[in-house]
Design a protein around this motif. Sequence first.
Motif, PDB file in Angstrom:
ATOM      1  N   HIS A 162       0.833  -1.207   0.000  1.00 38.75           N
ATOM      2  CA  HIS A 162       0.000   0.000   0.000  1.00 38.75           C
ATOM      3  C   HIS A 162       0.870   1.260   0.000  1.00 38.75           C
ATOM      4  N   LEU A 163       1.906   1.290   0.846  1.00 38.57           N
ATOM      5  CA  LEU A 163       2.759   2.484   0.881  1.00 38.57           C
ATOM      6  C   LEU A 163       3.554   2.651  -0.408  1.00 38.57           C
ATOM      7  N   THR A 205       5.586  13.854  11.499  1.00 36.56           N
ATOM      8  CA  THR A 205       6.668  14.057  10.540  1.00 36.56           C
ATOM      9  C   THR A 205       6.059  14.243   9.156  1.00 36.56           C
ATOM     10  N   SER A 206       6.505  15.270   8.441  1.00 39.66           N
ATOM     11  CA  SER A 206       6.032  15.525   7.075  1.00 39.66           C
ATOM     12  C   SER A 206       7.083  15.076   6.075  1.00 39.66           C
ATOM     13  N   ILE A 207       6.643  14.322   5.079  1.00 38.94           N
ATOM     14  CA  ILE A 207       7.546  13.846   4.038  1.00 38.94           C
ATOM     15  C   ILE A 207       7.057  14.413   2.709  1.00 38.94           C
ATOM     16  N   PRO A 208       7.882  15.230   2.042  1.00 36.12           N
ATOM     17  CA  PRO A 208       7.473  15.824   0.773  1.00 36.12           C
ATOM     18  C   PRO A 208       7.235  14.763  -0.299  1.00 36.12           C
ATOM     19  N   PRO A 222       8.070   7.151  -3.356  1.00 27.89           N
ATOM     20  CA  PRO A 222       7.357   6.296  -2.420  1.00 27.89           C
ATOM     21  C   PRO A 222       8.302   5.652  -1.407  1.00 27.89           C
ATOM     22  N   PHE A 223       7.700   5.018  -0.396  1.00 26.61           N
ATOM     23  CA  PHE A 223       8.450   4.210   0.553  1.00 26.61           C
ATOM     24  C   PHE A 223       8.688   2.834  -0.054  1.00 26.61           C
ATOM     25  N   MET A 235      11.099  -2.127   8.666  1.00 25.88           N
ATOM     26  CA  MET A 235      11.243  -0.711   8.355  1.00 25.88           C
ATOM     27  C   MET A 235      11.045  -0.491   6.864  1.00 25.88           C
ATOM     28  N   MET A 236      10.696   0.750   6.523  1.00 26.10           N
ATOM     29  CA  MET A 236      10.547   1.147   5.133  1.00 26.10           C
ATOM     30  C   MET A 236      11.357   2.422   4.943  1.00 26.10           C
TER      31      MET A 236
END
Length: 133
Positions: free
Chosen positions: A38-39, A75-78, A83-84, A98-99
């Motif tokens: 999904h991520l 936490t904000s990720i631009p 993607p992860f 972890m990703m």
Amino acid sequence: MTRYVHILLALVFVLVCVALMYSWSEQSRRTTSRFAGHLYHQRYEEAALMLLPPSSLEVDPDGTLILIDKNGNSTSIPKAKLPFMIGGHEVDGEHEFMMIALGPSTDGILHTPAVTLHLGIVGGEISIEGVED
């Protein structure tokens, strides 16, 4: 004849127990795989449904991904970093998996540091343990 019926019932019971144990042991792998998919494919609504509160994720209109870990830290990720991708299991056993979001690179050198998302599995749900950026 009764002795054979008892042996057969015992054998069926053992096989059912083995099947249940196998299914239970594979549950965390299936959960990890589904969440990571999904991520990676940026299906954030589906991923959010798998999270154990207070862990959560939201997407801003500009595509920024906002992650809130189990302690309430945000936490904000631009969008440019996404993607992860699945990063593997932690060696020290502190986190289940972890990703990593790498973002853009030139000749294999990242333009900005990678973002690492530490995740755990709690009762079939995902907990965001922490975010390193």
